[in-house]
Enzyme design. Sequence first.
Site, PDB file in Angstrom:
ATOM      1  N   SER A  30      -5.451  -7.429   3.046  1.00  0.00           N
ATOM      2  CA  SER A  30      -5.601  -8.564   3.678  1.00  0.00           C
ATOM      3  C   SER A  30      -6.068  -7.621   5.291  1.00  0.00           C
ATOM      4  O   SER A  30      -7.304  -7.917   5.715  1.00  0.00           O
ATOM      5  CB  SER A  30      -5.290  -9.696   3.912  1.00  0.00           C
ATOM      6  N   THR A  31      -5.684  -6.473   5.880  1.00  0.00           N
ATOM      7  CA  THR A  31      -5.516  -6.191   6.944  1.00  0.00           C
ATOM      8  C   THR A  31      -7.126  -5.192   6.734  1.00  0.00           C
ATOM      9  O   THR A  31      -8.372  -5.158   7.653  1.00  0.00           O
ATOM     10  CB  THR A  31      -4.960  -5.477   7.247  1.00  0.00           C
ATOM     11  N   ALA A  83      -0.546  -1.604   4.960  1.00  0.00           N
ATOM     12  CA  ALA A  83       0.424  -0.742   4.355  1.00  0.00           C
ATOM     13  C   ALA A  83       1.626  -1.868   4.354  1.00  0.00           C
ATOM     14  O   ALA A  83       0.916  -2.365   4.959  1.00  0.00           O
ATOM     15  CB  ALA A  83       1.240  -0.139   5.927  1.00  0.00           C
ATOM     16  N   LYS A  94       3.249   1.352  -0.013  1.00  0.00           N
ATOM     17  CA  LYS A  94       1.760   0.911  -0.467  1.00  0.00           C
ATOM     18  C   LYS A  94       1.558   0.070  -1.904  1.00  0.00           C
ATOM     19  O   LYS A  94       2.779   0.682  -2.159  1.00  0.00           O
ATOM     20  CB  LYS A  94       0.573   1.338  -0.034  1.00  0.00           C
ATOM     21  N   GLY A  97      -1.115  -4.253  -3.240  1.00  0.00           N
ATOM     22  CA  GLY A  97      -1.827  -5.107  -3.777  1.00  0.00           C
ATOM     23  C   GLY A  97      -2.275  -4.627  -5.105  1.00  0.00           C
ATOM     24  O   GLY A  97      -3.700  -4.408  -5.214  1.00  0.00           O
ATOM     25  N   GLU A 103      -5.968   3.937  -3.836  1.00  0.00           N
ATOM     26  CA  GLU A 103      -5.494   4.139  -2.258  1.00  0.00           C
ATOM     27  C   GLU A 103      -4.940   5.767  -1.745  1.00  0.00           C
ATOM     28  O   GLU A 103      -5.415   6.459  -1.147  1.00  0.00           O
ATOM     29  CB  GLU A 103      -4.757   3.424  -1.974  1.00  0.00           C
ATOM     30  N   LYS A 121       5.728  -4.846   9.361  1.00  0.00           N
ATOM     31  CA  LYS A 121       5.007  -3.207   9.057  1.00  0.00           C
ATOM     32  C   LYS A 121       6.077  -2.477   9.490  1.00  0.00           C
ATOM     33  O   LYS A 121       6.337  -1.575   8.600  1.00  0.00           O
ATOM     34  CB  LYS A 121       3.195  -3.601   8.872  1.00  0.00           C
TER      35      LYS A 121
HETATM   36  C1  5RP Z   1      -2.744  -2.577  -1.121  1.00  0.00           C
HETATM   37  C2  5RP Z   1      -1.908  -1.967  -0.100  1.00  0.00           C
HETATM   38  C3  5RP Z   1      -2.135  -3.226   1.183  1.00  0.00           C
HETATM   39  O1  5RP Z   1      -2.843  -2.117   2.208  1.00  0.00           O
HETATM   40  C4  5RP Z   1      -0.929  -3.230   1.232  1.00  0.00           C
HETATM   41  O2  5RP Z   1      -0.397  -3.949   0.269  1.00  0.00           O
HETATM   42  C5  5RP Z   1      -0.554  -4.598   2.664  1.00  0.00           C
HETATM   43  O3  5RP Z   1      -2.114  -5.405   2.449  1.00  0.00           O
HETATM   44  P1  5RP Z   1      -2.100  -6.453   4.080  1.00  0.00           P
HETATM   45  O4  5RP Z   1      -2.914  -5.963   4.986  1.00  0.00           O
HETATM   46  O5  5RP Z   1      -2.824  -7.606   3.014  1.00  0.00           O
HETATM   47  O6  5RP Z   1      -0.935  -6.950   4.514  1.00  0.00           O
HETATM   48  O7  5RP Z   1      -0.857  -1.062  -0.262  1.00  0.00           O
HETATM   49  O8  5RP Z   1      -2.644  -1.629  -2.650  1.00  0.00           O
END
Ligand code: 5RP
Length: 218
Positions: A30-31, A83, A94, A97, A103, A121
């Site tokens: 999402s970020t 992250a 990480k 997602g 990554e 985080k």
């Molecule tokens: C995906 C990741 C993302 O960077 C991590 O899950 C952070 O996600 P969000 O910005 O939605 O909190 O590692 O594999």
Amino acid sequence: MTQDEMKRAVAKAAVEYVSDDCIVGVGTGSTANFFIDELALIKHRIDGAVASSEASAQRLKSHGIRVLDLNVVDELPVYVDGADEINRQLHMIKGGGAALTREKIVAAVAKQFICIADQSKLVDVLGRFPLPIEVIPMARSHVAREIVKLGGHPALREGVVTDNGNVIIDVHGLQIAQPVEFERTLNQIVGVVTNGLFAERRADVLLLGKPDGVQTIT
Ligand code: 5RP
């Protein structure tokens, strides 16, 4: 600021690290999505992007940003990604997602890793967020047994298949005092494709979203 406003603020700040005419490494989540939306505003200034997931590639393309295969890219000056947890040494967990393998590959190529995250985080010790591990499907039970020997509580992420056709095991109950060593230990388990500790290749810069603005930690 709400959590989403903090994510948008760090995404905007990350654009400052993108130089003209370069290929940009783009993360997942999402970020990172906020970053993709900010990148769209300066798309005329960049040559294109390398994506760390099919989802991010689709979002980049929907904005009209050219997406390149990493294999045809000689140089990646910057990689911007979120992250799940990050400590003050800029070691991260990480993979929330399920995109950890791509990554880690893109991060390995990039000169600079810019982590964008809201303040929730930042942690003192990594491990409250279950550590994701991408595993070859036939090794699932073997890897789970090895993780138990290391003191973790493995749980298969139900219904998830990664972009690489593998499964994710989330490891609960860890307090990771030595992230670099633990990342190496996990990599020794046969059947592990990638673990979600990004410690050997940590972030270079953390842009941390706080209610009163963006803090830069290096
Ligand atoms: C995906 C990741 C993302 O960077 C991590 O899950 C952070 O996600 P969000 O910005 O939605 O909190 O590692 O594999």
